[in-house]
Enzyme design. Sequence first.
Site, short mmCIF file in Angstrom:
data_model
loop_
_atom_site.label_atom_id
_atom_site.label_comp_id
_atom_site.label_asym_id
_atom_site.label_seq_id
_atom_site.Cartn_x
_atom_site.Cartn_y
_atom_site.Cartn_z
N SER A 328 40.45 18.85 -53.95
CA SER A 328 40.00 20.15 -54.50
C SER A 328 40.22 20.67 -55.82
O SER A 328 39.90 21.47 -56.45
CB SER A 328 40.20 21.34 -53.49
OG SER A 328 39.68 21.00 -52.15
N ASP A 367 34.15 21.56 -43.39
CA ASP A 367 34.77 22.36 -44.39
C ASP A 367 36.45 22.25 -43.61
O ASP A 367 36.62 21.87 -42.46
CB ASP A 367 34.55 23.74 -44.22
CG ASP A 367 34.96 24.52 -45.65
OD1 ASP A 367 34.58 25.04 -46.30
OD2 ASP A 367 36.32 25.02 -45.12
N HIS A 373 33.96 30.20 -43.98
CA HIS A 373 34.61 31.25 -44.61
C HIS A 373 33.54 32.65 -44.77
O HIS A 373 34.07 33.61 -45.19
CB HIS A 373 34.73 30.80 -46.09
CG HIS A 373 35.74 29.76 -46.32
ND1 HIS A 373 36.94 29.60 -46.49
CD2 HIS A 373 35.50 28.53 -45.89
CE1 HIS A 373 37.58 28.64 -46.52
NE2 HIS A 373 36.80 27.75 -46.22
#
Length: 626
Positions: A328, A367, A373
């Site tokens: 990430s 995810d 989210h």
Amino acid sequence: MDAGQKYFRNYKLEQNLTQRRIVFAAIFVMVLITVLIGRLFYLQVVEFERYQTKADQNRLKLVTEPPSRGLIYDRNGLVLADNRPIHSLTIVPERVKDMDAFREELADVIEITDEEWDDFNQRRKAYRRPYQSITLKSHLSDKAWAKLSVDLYKWEGVQVEAQLTRFYPYGEAFAHAIGYVGRINTKDLEKLDKQRYQGSLFLGKSGVERFYEEELHGFPGFSKVEVSARGRIMSEVERQNPVPGKAIQLHLDARLQQYAYDLLGDYTGSVIAMDPNTGGILAFVSKPGFDANMFVRGISVKEYAELRDSPKLPLFNRALKGGYPPASTIKPFMALAGLENKFSSWTERYYASGAYQINPDGRRYRDWKKGGHGWVNLERSIIESVDTYYYQLAHKMGISPIHSFLSRFGYGEKNILDLYGENAGLLPSNQWKKSKYGEPWYPGDSVNIGIGQGFMVATPLQIATATTALANRGQWLAPRMAKTVSGESIEWPENKLVSKRISLRREADWQRMVNSMKKVITDDHGTARRLQGTSYDIAGKTGTGQVFSLQDDEEYEADKLAKKLHDHALFIGFAPSKKPDIAIFAIYENGGSSSKPADLSKKLFDAYILGKYPRKYNHLKVGSNE
């Protein structure tokens, strides 16, 4: 004549005969004297220079004196690579009448390994002047020196000499950054300047020692000495001093280097810290390291085997050669790529569920947050590290614009100016996959690249360099170890890319991305919110790199996996965010949670910016008495 007759001597005749003999003898002696005088005249006058030279060659010897190696300092003037005096057993082979007999006699006094004899014989056959001494054994112990002193008088051409050798005072934390010198071997001899390395034993083998060998080595001197019939030096007739190697000052901060190394604890990993103002490397950590002094004194077969076969690979330079998924930490760059290529905007919203699918019945790209989210925009995708946002963004873009944009930051390329052996990593492309696997680039391949997984591989140095460009709002600087050579700034060759400007369609996007990365720390939902509470602003991004793929119905349960299957933990960051003094990349191999490298980075920020080092590192501060 009758027996009764008397015999009368002719004295005059005898006198004449004697006189003639004397004359002939005198003439003969005079001729001999004339010949002798003529010969002496010929030798002493006519052939004087020739025989004087021969006499000098027997009486006078030219002894090469290798130069002292240039010292290596950290940015504050602390010596990181020093020279220490040692005693070595040296031999002038021409003076030893029976080398085999000498070898047997010497074996009764001190131990000389077969490797040392092999090295001696190789150097004996290679370049050197006649009557030049060759080192048989260096780093003599006091006990060995004492034993030799008793027997030296018996051996012509054998003596104990004082020499300077390399010494690394601060151990394994610096081995991969500074590198080390090792003995000159047969392959080295084929490439070296034979005159310049006359009498030298060591050569830079890795790191700064290798790259700056030309500057560090210096030039040899010589002394013309008078020797006795047994080859002992009696007096020095003439001398030309060697020119010492040049001093190298690095950007490296010794306290920061050691602190970063220690903070990794028992984990393997790497930490790179850079100065965004110069591109200078402040910390260059690869753990575990090794004691570079072993290679100077002569590493044993057993010692080398232990290093080579260790599962933690201490000889492997992770900072320079380690290949990892950037995970990430790639998301800020991916977001900028989307903005630059008009595939995203700051205001566009995306509903982030717990998974992304290219096709309704296709693979589910999950995810990290199982429930998703909810609605997010680009800024929120950075703050919360929303995987599904980057799955869909990478899917829309495809590999070509991704490859083009990321390459501008140095991904997939060798970047460092002054170290050999850098790994270029892998920034995949359509052409690469076709060439490598004979297959086209699939949409799923792009999806994986969106979160820094899949085929993409980057080195710690590459990620730190890209982070520094982000900290500089687009000013890319090539990483570099050395700051000065003999106190003068370095002029880099024109064929080396030293710096460049990465321009965006909207330059304001740089600052907006920095603000988003600040909120990774300051926002209550930020993935690095544990770093809150500093007196300066940090901009950062966490990352968790998978080392194996999960099936759709599998769950990642670290406590049920072998440690080598745990995720890598990564963090990039810079501070103070407004005008950064330091940018950091840290990775814990199989470290699991990204909180580890985030915490490490905060401690390094505190140390470098605020001077908050633990007291035990005071000995690495120039001028400290501790």
